[in-house]
Design a protein around this motif. Structure first.
Motif, short mmCIF file in Angstrom:
data_model
loop_
_atom_site.label_atom_id
_atom_site.label_comp_id
_atom_site.label_asym_id
_atom_site.label_seq_id
_atom_site.Cartn_x
_atom_site.Cartn_y
_atom_site.Cartn_z
N ARG A 40 27.96 -37.00 51.34
CA ARG A 40 27.12 -35.80 51.31
C ARG A 40 25.66 -36.19 51.51
O ARG A 40 25.25 -37.26 51.04
CB ARG A 40 27.30 -35.10 49.94
CG ARG A 40 26.43 -33.88 49.70
CD ARG A 40 26.90 -33.14 48.44
NE ARG A 40 26.98 -34.02 47.29
CZ ARG A 40 26.16 -33.96 46.23
NH1 ARG A 40 25.21 -33.05 46.16
NH2 ARG A 40 26.31 -34.81 45.24
N TYR A 42 21.68 -34.28 51.20
CA TYR A 42 20.88 -33.07 50.94
C TYR A 42 19.44 -33.48 50.97
O TYR A 42 19.11 -34.67 50.96
CB TYR A 42 21.27 -32.40 49.61
CG TYR A 42 21.08 -33.21 48.37
CD1 TYR A 42 19.89 -33.17 47.63
CD2 TYR A 42 22.09 -34.05 47.90
CE1 TYR A 42 19.73 -33.92 46.47
CE2 TYR A 42 21.93 -34.79 46.74
CZ TYR A 42 20.75 -34.72 46.04
OH TYR A 42 20.58 -35.47 44.90
N ARG A 54 11.60 -32.11 38.72
CA ARG A 54 12.99 -31.87 39.18
C ARG A 54 13.89 -32.96 38.63
O ARG A 54 13.42 -33.95 38.09
CB ARG A 54 13.05 -31.83 40.71
CG ARG A 54 12.26 -30.67 41.32
CD ARG A 54 12.64 -30.44 42.75
NE ARG A 54 14.03 -30.04 42.90
CZ ARG A 54 14.44 -28.98 43.60
NH1 ARG A 54 13.55 -28.20 44.19
NH2 ARG A 54 15.74 -28.71 43.69
N MET A 105 12.18 -36.35 38.68
CA MET A 105 11.29 -36.53 39.84
C MET A 105 10.00 -35.78 39.58
O MET A 105 10.04 -34.59 39.26
CB MET A 105 11.95 -35.97 41.10
CG MET A 105 13.15 -36.75 41.57
SD MET A 105 13.89 -35.98 43.02
CE MET A 105 14.76 -34.63 42.27
N ARG A 129 23.03 -32.49 31.76
CA ARG A 129 21.71 -31.89 31.94
C ARG A 129 20.93 -31.78 30.63
O ARG A 129 19.88 -31.13 30.57
CB ARG A 129 21.82 -30.52 32.61
CG ARG A 129 22.28 -30.60 34.09
CD ARG A 129 22.09 -29.26 34.78
NE ARG A 129 22.59 -29.23 36.15
CZ ARG A 129 21.86 -29.49 37.23
NH1 ARG A 129 20.60 -29.84 37.10
NH2 ARG A 129 22.38 -29.41 38.45
C1 T46 Z 1 19.87 -35.40 41.78
C2 T46 Z 1 18.45 -35.10 42.03
C3 T46 Z 1 17.64 -36.30 42.35
C4 T46 Z 1 24.47 -27.48 45.26
O1 T46 Z 1 25.06 -26.37 45.29
N1 T46 Z 1 24.95 -28.52 46.02
C5 T46 Z 1 24.35 -29.75 46.04
O2 T46 Z 1 24.84 -30.66 46.75
C6 T46 Z 1 23.17 -29.95 45.25
C7 T46 Z 1 22.46 -31.30 45.25
C8 T46 Z 1 22.70 -28.89 44.50
N2 T46 Z 1 23.34 -27.69 44.52
C9 T46 Z 1 22.79 -26.58 43.73
C10 T46 Z 1 22.80 -26.77 42.22
C11 T46 Z 1 21.61 -25.97 41.76
O3 T46 Z 1 21.99 -24.62 41.60
O4 T46 Z 1 21.42 -26.43 44.09
C12 T46 Z 1 20.65 -26.02 42.97
C13 T46 Z 1 19.48 -26.98 42.75
O5 T46 Z 1 20.00 -28.24 42.31
P1 T46 Z 1 19.30 -29.07 41.12
O6 T46 Z 1 18.63 -28.16 40.19
O7 T46 Z 1 20.34 -30.00 40.58
O8 T46 Z 1 18.19 -29.88 41.95
P2 T46 Z 1 17.39 -31.18 41.47
O9 T46 Z 1 16.36 -31.45 42.50
O10 T46 Z 1 16.93 -31.05 40.07
O11 T46 Z 1 18.50 -32.35 41.50
C14 T46 Z 1 18.94 -32.86 42.75
C15 T46 Z 1 20.45 -33.12 42.71
O12 T46 Z 1 21.14 -31.94 42.25
C16 T46 Z 1 20.83 -34.26 41.81
O13 T46 Z 1 22.15 -34.70 42.07
O14 T46 Z 1 20.25 -36.49 41.39
O15 T46 Z 1 18.25 -34.07 43.01
#
Ligand code: T46
Length: 143
Positions: A40, A42, A54, A105, A129
């Protein structure tokens, strides 16, 4: 390249081919430069509030590598015993983060673009989390 004091975590330097006239090209290959099979990708971009934090989670099994392909970001990585700050600001220099590492981050710039490659598909069940639950998980494992 400096080595980090955190387990399951290290810096990655991708090859950088080119010159100032033609520009540069960097390559990351699965199981070579990237120490796992990539399932994957992103990316994170257009961050409006530069003071936002983040991440703020750990993964139980997921392995990931991060490249700040534009702008800058600082990763705060915590293995439950030690913490380290790693700033990424060069497109060919990345960070491998293995399982069971709390990471935040911070320190974004207006133009930050972070490319992430991951060893598995998205699974919310793989996230921890809550920091106290992470510490607990590190001591006791999954209940
Ligand atoms: C990480 C850090 C460094 C998805 O539906 N699919 C995905 O593949 C990802 C990555 C996220 N999502 C959804 C889950 C949440 O509803 O997107 C939303 C935002 O994700 P999150 O709040 O987890 O974003 P970050 O930037 O805090 O974290 C991300 C990655 O989720 C995580 O694996 O290690 O970047």
């Amino acid at each position: 390249m400096r080595s980090l004091n955190i387990r399951n975590c290290r810096l990655i330097e991708l090859p950088k081919i080119g010159d100032d006239k033609r520009g540069f090209l960097s390559i990351g290959e699965s199981r070579k430069d990237i120490p796992f099979e990539i399932k994957r990708i992103y990316y994170i971009y257009k961050i409006g509030d530069l003071s936002v934090v983040r991440g703020q989670h750990a993964h139980k099994k997921l392995e990931q590598a991060f490249f700040c392909i534009h702008g800058k970001v600082t990763f705060l990585v915590d293995d439950g015993e030690r913490r380290e700050e790693i700033e990424l600001k060069e497109p060919n220099k990345g960070l491998y983060i293995g399982p069971k590492l709390w990471h935040n981050m911070i320190g974004f710039s207006k133009d930050t673009v972070i490319l992430a490659v991951a060893s598995d598909y998205y699974n919310e069940g793989d996230y921890i989390r809550d920091y106290d639950k992470f510490v607990d998980y590190m001591h006791k494992g999954e209940k």
